[in-house]
Enzyme design. Structure first.
Site, PDB file in Angstrom:
ATOM      1  N   LYS A 279       0.877  -1.178  -0.170  1.00 32.41           N
ATOM      2  CA  LYS A 279      -0.002  -0.042   0.040  1.00 32.41           C
ATOM      3  C   LYS A 279       0.925   1.131   0.017  1.00 32.41           C
ATOM      4  O   LYS A 279       1.962   1.204   0.695  1.00 32.41           O
ATOM      5  CB  LYS A 279      -0.921  -0.123   1.099  1.00 32.41           C
ATOM      6  CG  LYS A 279      -1.862  -1.248   1.148  1.00 32.41           C
ATOM      7  CD  LYS A 279      -2.877  -1.034   0.179  1.00 32.41           C
ATOM      8  CE  LYS A 279      -3.794  -2.358   0.419  1.00 32.41           C
ATOM      9  NZ  LYS A 279      -5.048  -2.355  -0.414  1.00 32.41           N
TER      10      LYS A 279
ATOM     11  N   HIS B  58     -10.000  -8.643  -8.099  1.00 30.53           N
ATOM     12  CA  HIS B  58      -9.816  -8.165  -6.753  1.00 30.53           C
ATOM     13  C   HIS B  58     -10.370  -9.065  -5.584  1.00 30.53           C
ATOM     14  O   HIS B  58     -11.421  -9.474  -5.717  1.00 30.53           O
ATOM     15  CB  HIS B  58     -10.509  -6.625  -6.446  1.00 30.53           C
ATOM     16  CG  HIS B  58     -10.469  -6.239  -4.896  1.00 30.53           C
ATOM     17  ND1 HIS B  58     -11.616  -6.380  -4.057  1.00 30.53           N
ATOM     18  CD2 HIS B  58      -9.570  -5.777  -4.320  1.00 30.53           C
ATOM     19  CE1 HIS B  58     -11.517  -5.926  -3.070  1.00 30.53           C
ATOM     20  NE2 HIS B  58     -10.077  -5.482  -3.076  1.00 30.53           N
TER      21      HIS B  58
END
Length: 375
Positions: free
Chosen positions: A177, A307
């Protein structure tokens, strides 16, 4: 002889709260838009036919929406009774029209997803095939990358260590991230992981937290690090902005996980807003809708990287004509008795029919609400 050989006789839905061992934070938490994630709300559907066949499907919601999905699913579940379970597209239309006053995207279709996945699971089981083989697989394994070790709540030392562990376990890529308030911190974290894993494929995910100017600066700064993609640099619905980044930089742009219908993906693809599309079957309304997105993406010569929800997406990615990626999260492991095999950088299909998973006793114990309708 009638073409209808079986009918749906029973539908059970369950709301299951999956606790996470550690509160999870990404850029949305650091910008104050969301709280750390402590649990995942799962919606399970179990569909049984008069001939005794059963299909299992699921959807999910993070942070909010789980009770709403369950409530909507409970309202529309009776629509399934008496239907031929093989008529999946027809059933999807009946379900979406049953709740059409609340729209044809978002929570309303996410509630349908659990039913739709269960119907595809049942259909593949009837054929005695893994779902990917029923759809028409292009491969028996798919490249996989790990995300769960790269969140922003973890210090960089932990992120680097977990990245190395994932590679040693046979996972083929690492995603971390970004979207920290400090761009320098982001660059330092990505550089540290790159130096640790060498030429192993590396991706980053900003979770929609940059504006256009920041995204241009960061995409430019990240170019030398040879990333597989930069994910969600902008708001998920800024198709034009994503298209501009895709045209301006060599590093591919990936997005799509937050889109909540096949129609929204069609708009993204029409705008050329991604080099790699990332649809989520539970979010777009199930496998029936995901297959529409896959066809559009293939026609546009785009990459595919579904995803989350690898238990479903391994089958769909295996059926995509272009070599895709699938995302590895171990979070859902306690919910199922079976687990996917990973080696050589790839996630492997099993020979089990359907999705190849059964609901665990632990998932049953975490059930917070359930309902059942039957003929």
């Amino acid at each position: 002889m009638s073409a209808t050989l079986d009918r749906i006789s029973r539908v059970r839905i369950s709301s299951v709260t999956l606790p996470l061992a550690t509160p999870i934070s990404d850029a949305k938490v650091l910008t104050g838009r969301q709280k750390p994630m402590t649990e995942v709300a799962m919606l399970f559907a179990e569909i049984t036919t008069e001939n005794g066949l059963e299909g299992v499907g699921f959807g999910y919601s993070k942070r909010a929406g789980g009770p709403g999905q369950f409530a909507h699913a409970r309202e529309i579940a009776p629509v399934l009774l008496g239907e031929d379970p093989s008529d999946i597209a027809k059933i999807w239309d009946k379900l979406v029209w049953a709740g059409a006053s609340v729209g044809r995207s978002g929570l309303s279709v996410q509630a349908i997803a659990a039913f739709d996945v269960a119907l595809w699971d049942l259909k593949a089981k009837r054929a005695g095939l893994p779902l990917a083989k029923l759809l028409g697989a292009h491969r028996d394994s798919v490249r996989c990358y790990n995300t769960s070790g790269g969140f922003l709540h973890a210090p960089i030392e932990e992120v680097v260590e977990r990245a190395a562990e994932s590679v040693e376990r046979g996972i083929g890529g690492i995603k971390i991230k970004v979207g920290h308030p400090s761009h320098e911190v982001d660059l330092a974290r990505v550089t540290a992981v790159r130096e640790k894993i060498g030429d192993v494929p590396l991706m980053v995910d900003a979770n929609q937290q940059w504006d256009r100017a920041a995204a241009r600066r960061m995409c430019r700064a990240l170019e030398p690090l040879d990333l597989v993609w930069i994910e969600e640099p902008l708001d998920a619905y800024d198709f034009e902005g994503h298209a501009q980044l895709s045209a301006a930089f060599d590093t591919p742009i990936a997005t799509g996980e937050m889109l909540a219908s096949a129609g929204e993906h069609a708009e993204l693809i029409r705008a050329r807003g991604a080099d790699i599309v990332q649809p989520d079957a539970p979010r777009v309304g199930g496998i029936t809708q995901f297959l529409k997105v896959m066809a559009l993406a293939d026609h546009a010569h785009l990459g595919l990287a579904p995803h989350f929800a690898m238990e479903v997406h391994i089958h769909l990615a295996a059926a995509y004509p272009r070599e895709p990626w699938v995302e590895h999260f171990e979070w859902l492991d306690p919910l199922f008795d079976e687990h996917l095999e990973i080696s050589g950088g790839r996630m492997h299909l099993s020979g089990r029919p359907g999705l190849g998973v059964t609901i665990s006793e632990q998932a049953r114990a975490w059930t917070v609400a359930h309902d059942e309708v039957r003929i």
